[in-house]
Write a protein that holds these residues in place. Structure first.
Motif, PDB file in Angstrom:
ATOM      1  N   LYS A 225       5.101   7.096   3.276  1.00 19.31           N
ATOM      2  CA  LYS A 225       4.957   6.277   4.617  1.00 19.31           C
ATOM      3  C   LYS A 225       3.932   6.632   5.479  1.00 19.31           C
ATOM      4  O   LYS A 225       3.476   7.663   5.747  1.00 19.31           O
ATOM      5  CB  LYS A 225       6.334   6.913   5.304  1.00 19.31           C
ATOM      6  N   LEU A 226       3.168   5.433   5.693  1.00 18.72           N
ATOM      7  CA  LEU A 226       1.801   5.640   6.593  1.00 18.72           C
ATOM      8  C   LEU A 226       2.151   5.746   7.867  1.00 18.72           C
ATOM      9  O   LEU A 226       1.431   6.314   8.662  1.00 18.72           O
ATOM     10  CB  LEU A 226       1.160   4.672   5.946  1.00 18.72           C
TER      11      LEU A 226
ATOM     12  N   ARG B 264       2.587   4.100  15.370  1.00 22.35           N
ATOM     13  CA  ARG B 264       1.792   5.495  15.369  1.00 22.35           C
ATOM     14  C   ARG B 264       1.937   5.754  13.891  1.00 22.35           C
ATOM     15  O   ARG B 264       2.897   5.504  12.930  1.00 22.35           O
ATOM     16  CB  ARG B 264       2.941   6.563  16.007  1.00 22.35           C
ATOM     17  N   LEU B 265       0.906   6.735  13.474  1.00 21.13           N
ATOM     18  CA  LEU B 265       0.886   6.987  12.043  1.00 21.13           C
ATOM     19  C   LEU B 265       1.801   8.011  11.905  1.00 21.13           C
ATOM     20  O   LEU B 265       1.696   9.086  12.787  1.00 21.13           O
ATOM     21  CB  LEU B 265      -0.689   7.618  11.982  1.00 21.13           C
TER      22      LEU B 265
ATOM     23  N   LEU C 270       0.679  -1.097  -0.068  1.00 16.02           N
ATOM     24  CA  LEU C 270      -0.038   0.007  -0.018  1.00 16.02           C
ATOM     25  C   LEU C 270       0.756   1.332   0.010  1.00 16.02           C
ATOM     26  O   LEU C 270       0.588   2.107  -0.805  1.00 16.02           O
ATOM     27  CB  LEU C 270      -0.947   0.178   1.214  1.00 16.02           C
ATOM     28  N   GLU C 271       1.990   1.322   0.820  1.00 18.87           N
ATOM     29  CA  GLU C 271       2.809   2.475   0.816  1.00 18.87           C
ATOM     30  C   GLU C 271       3.531   2.614  -0.298  1.00 18.87           C
ATOM     31  O   GLU C 271       3.690   3.933  -0.923  1.00 18.87           O
ATOM     32  CB  GLU C 271       3.751   2.307   1.827  1.00 18.87           C
TER      33      GLU C 271
ATOM     34  N   MET D 271      -1.890   9.721   8.707  1.00 16.22           N
ATOM     35  CA  MET D 271      -3.221  10.193   9.407  1.00 16.22           C
ATOM     36  C   MET D 271      -4.268  10.684   8.318  1.00 16.22           C
ATOM     37  O   MET D 271      -5.174  10.419   8.401  1.00 16.22           O
ATOM     38  CB  MET D 271      -2.978  11.171  10.478  1.00 16.22           C
ATOM     39  N   ALA D 272      -3.560  11.648   7.572  1.00 15.86           N
ATOM     40  CA  ALA D 272      -4.422  12.108   6.452  1.00 15.86           C
ATOM     41  C   ALA D 272      -5.124  11.080   5.457  1.00 15.86           C
ATOM     42  O   ALA D 272      -6.243  11.011   5.074  1.00 15.86           O
ATOM     43  CB  ALA D 272      -3.738  13.050   5.494  1.00 15.86           C
ATOM     44  N   ILE D 273      -4.316   9.967   5.129  1.00 16.64           N
ATOM     45  CA  ILE D 273      -4.649   8.880   4.249  1.00 16.64           C
ATOM     46  C   ILE D 273      -5.657   7.993   5.065  1.00 16.64           C
ATOM     47  O   ILE D 273      -6.680   7.446   4.480  1.00 16.64           O
ATOM     48  CB  ILE D 273      -3.420   7.976   3.774  1.00 16.64           C
ATOM     49  N   TYR D 274      -5.653   7.809   6.411  1.00 20.08           N
ATOM     50  CA  TYR D 274      -6.509   7.292   7.212  1.00 20.08           C
ATOM     51  C   TYR D 274      -7.835   8.033   6.998  1.00 20.08           C
ATOM     52  O   TYR D 274      -8.974   7.163   7.174  1.00 20.08           O
ATOM     53  CB  TYR D 274      -6.007   7.060   8.629  1.00 20.08           C
TER      54      TYR D 274
END
Length: 304
Positions: A52-53, A62-63, A45-46, A68-71
């Motif tokens: 980098k997620l 931790r994100l 996915l990355e 965080m934006a992608i989530y």
């Protein structure tokens, strides 16, 4: 990522589950996947996203800021996809088969009946269904619903039978009628005065409502018994009998002067109609849809 593919949705669901569970290890049970597989899919996915997620290691999970934006975007996307799937399932639902419906006679002219609107609503859905309609007495309808020959029936059922569910649907207005050749034709008397004359006349009653009819007329026995409304109307039109008829059904003869409603203010009754189904038996999809349309149409009739 220029285009979204099925594999991307799968990977985004894995990512969302990891964040929800708080890490790779915690997500194993929720995803039913091993940690190595989860790590591999996150790497894919990355790579697909080019960012980098998350950070994972001894310091924990931790994100990243991008993660965080992608989530947040992933949550909106998956919610929209799930909503689309639910809507598509409803639209593609195709009900087929036979629906066996029972009704009592002479209800077609009742403006309170939700059945015409229900039927129109039901068939307009585009279902590939075949309707079988059986007209019978209340006892016959109950018997046929009990043994499975009918999916449901609509009518007046004064005595509830074990094994059936009875759901109130609407009420039918009844009146006391006589024919043009009857001695009481032309009478303007209301209940108190009329009751004395009624005892001197022949009474026809519905067999399934005999005691109900007799009690309201203050007489002990009937001179004739019928099991359907058309037969009762024939005897009333003859001028030899008095009897209760649905007001809507009798209107065609009242309008021509062949019948008269006696004491319309004080001798009117309301007859409750129920829809009956077999208790304890799962309703097939075709019956569930029809019952939903019936409830909707009945509500429309009640509110105007």
């Amino acid at each position: 990522m220029n285009k979204l593919h099925d594999v991307d949705l799968k990977l985004l669901r894995v990512f969302a589950a990891i964040v929800k569970c708080g890490g790779f290890s915690a997500a194993q049970a929720a995803l039913n996947l091993g940690q190595s597989t989860i790590s591999e899919q996150m790497s894919q996915l990355e790579s697909r996203l080019g960012v980098k997620l998350c950070q994972r290691g001894r310091s924990g999970f931790r994100l990243t800021e991008q993660g965080m934006a992608i989530y947040e975007s992933t949550q909106r996307l998956l919610l929209a996809v799930d909503s689309f799937c639910q809507d598509a399932d409803v639209l593609k639902q195709h009900i087929t088969g036979k629906l066996n419906l029972g009704i009592i006679d002479s209800t077609i002219s009742d403006p309170a009946s939700p059945l015409p609107k229900t039927t129109q609503r039901f068939v307009s859905r585009g279902h590939d269904v075949h309707l079988n309609v059986y007209v019978g007495s209340p006892a016959e309808l109950e018997e046929r619903v009990l043994d499975g020959r009918l999916h449901l029936a609509i009518g007046h059922f004064p005595i509830h039978v074990s094994g059936l569910d009875y759901l109130p649907l609407y009420q039918e207005a009844l009146g006391l009628f006589c024919g043009r050749r009857h001695p009481l034709f032309g009478s303007k008397a209301e209940r108190a005065e009329l009751m004395e004359e009624i005892t001197e006349n022949r009474i026809v009653v519905r067999g399934y409502m005999e005691q109900y009819d007799l009690e309201h007329l203050g007489v002990s026995k009937a001179a004739a018994t019928v099991d359907n409304i058309e037969a009762l109307a024939i005897l009333v039109i003859s001028g030899a009998y008095l009897g209760f008829l649905p007001v809507h059904f009798a209107a065609q003869w009242v309008n021509t002067g062949a019948m008269q409603q006696l004491a319309p203010v004080s001798m009117s009754l309301m007859s409750p109609f129920d829809v009956i189904t077999r208790r304890g038996v799962p309703a097939p999809p075709i019956l569930r849809v029809f019952l939903e349309d019936l409830a909707t149409s009945a509500g429309q009739e009640t509110h105007g």
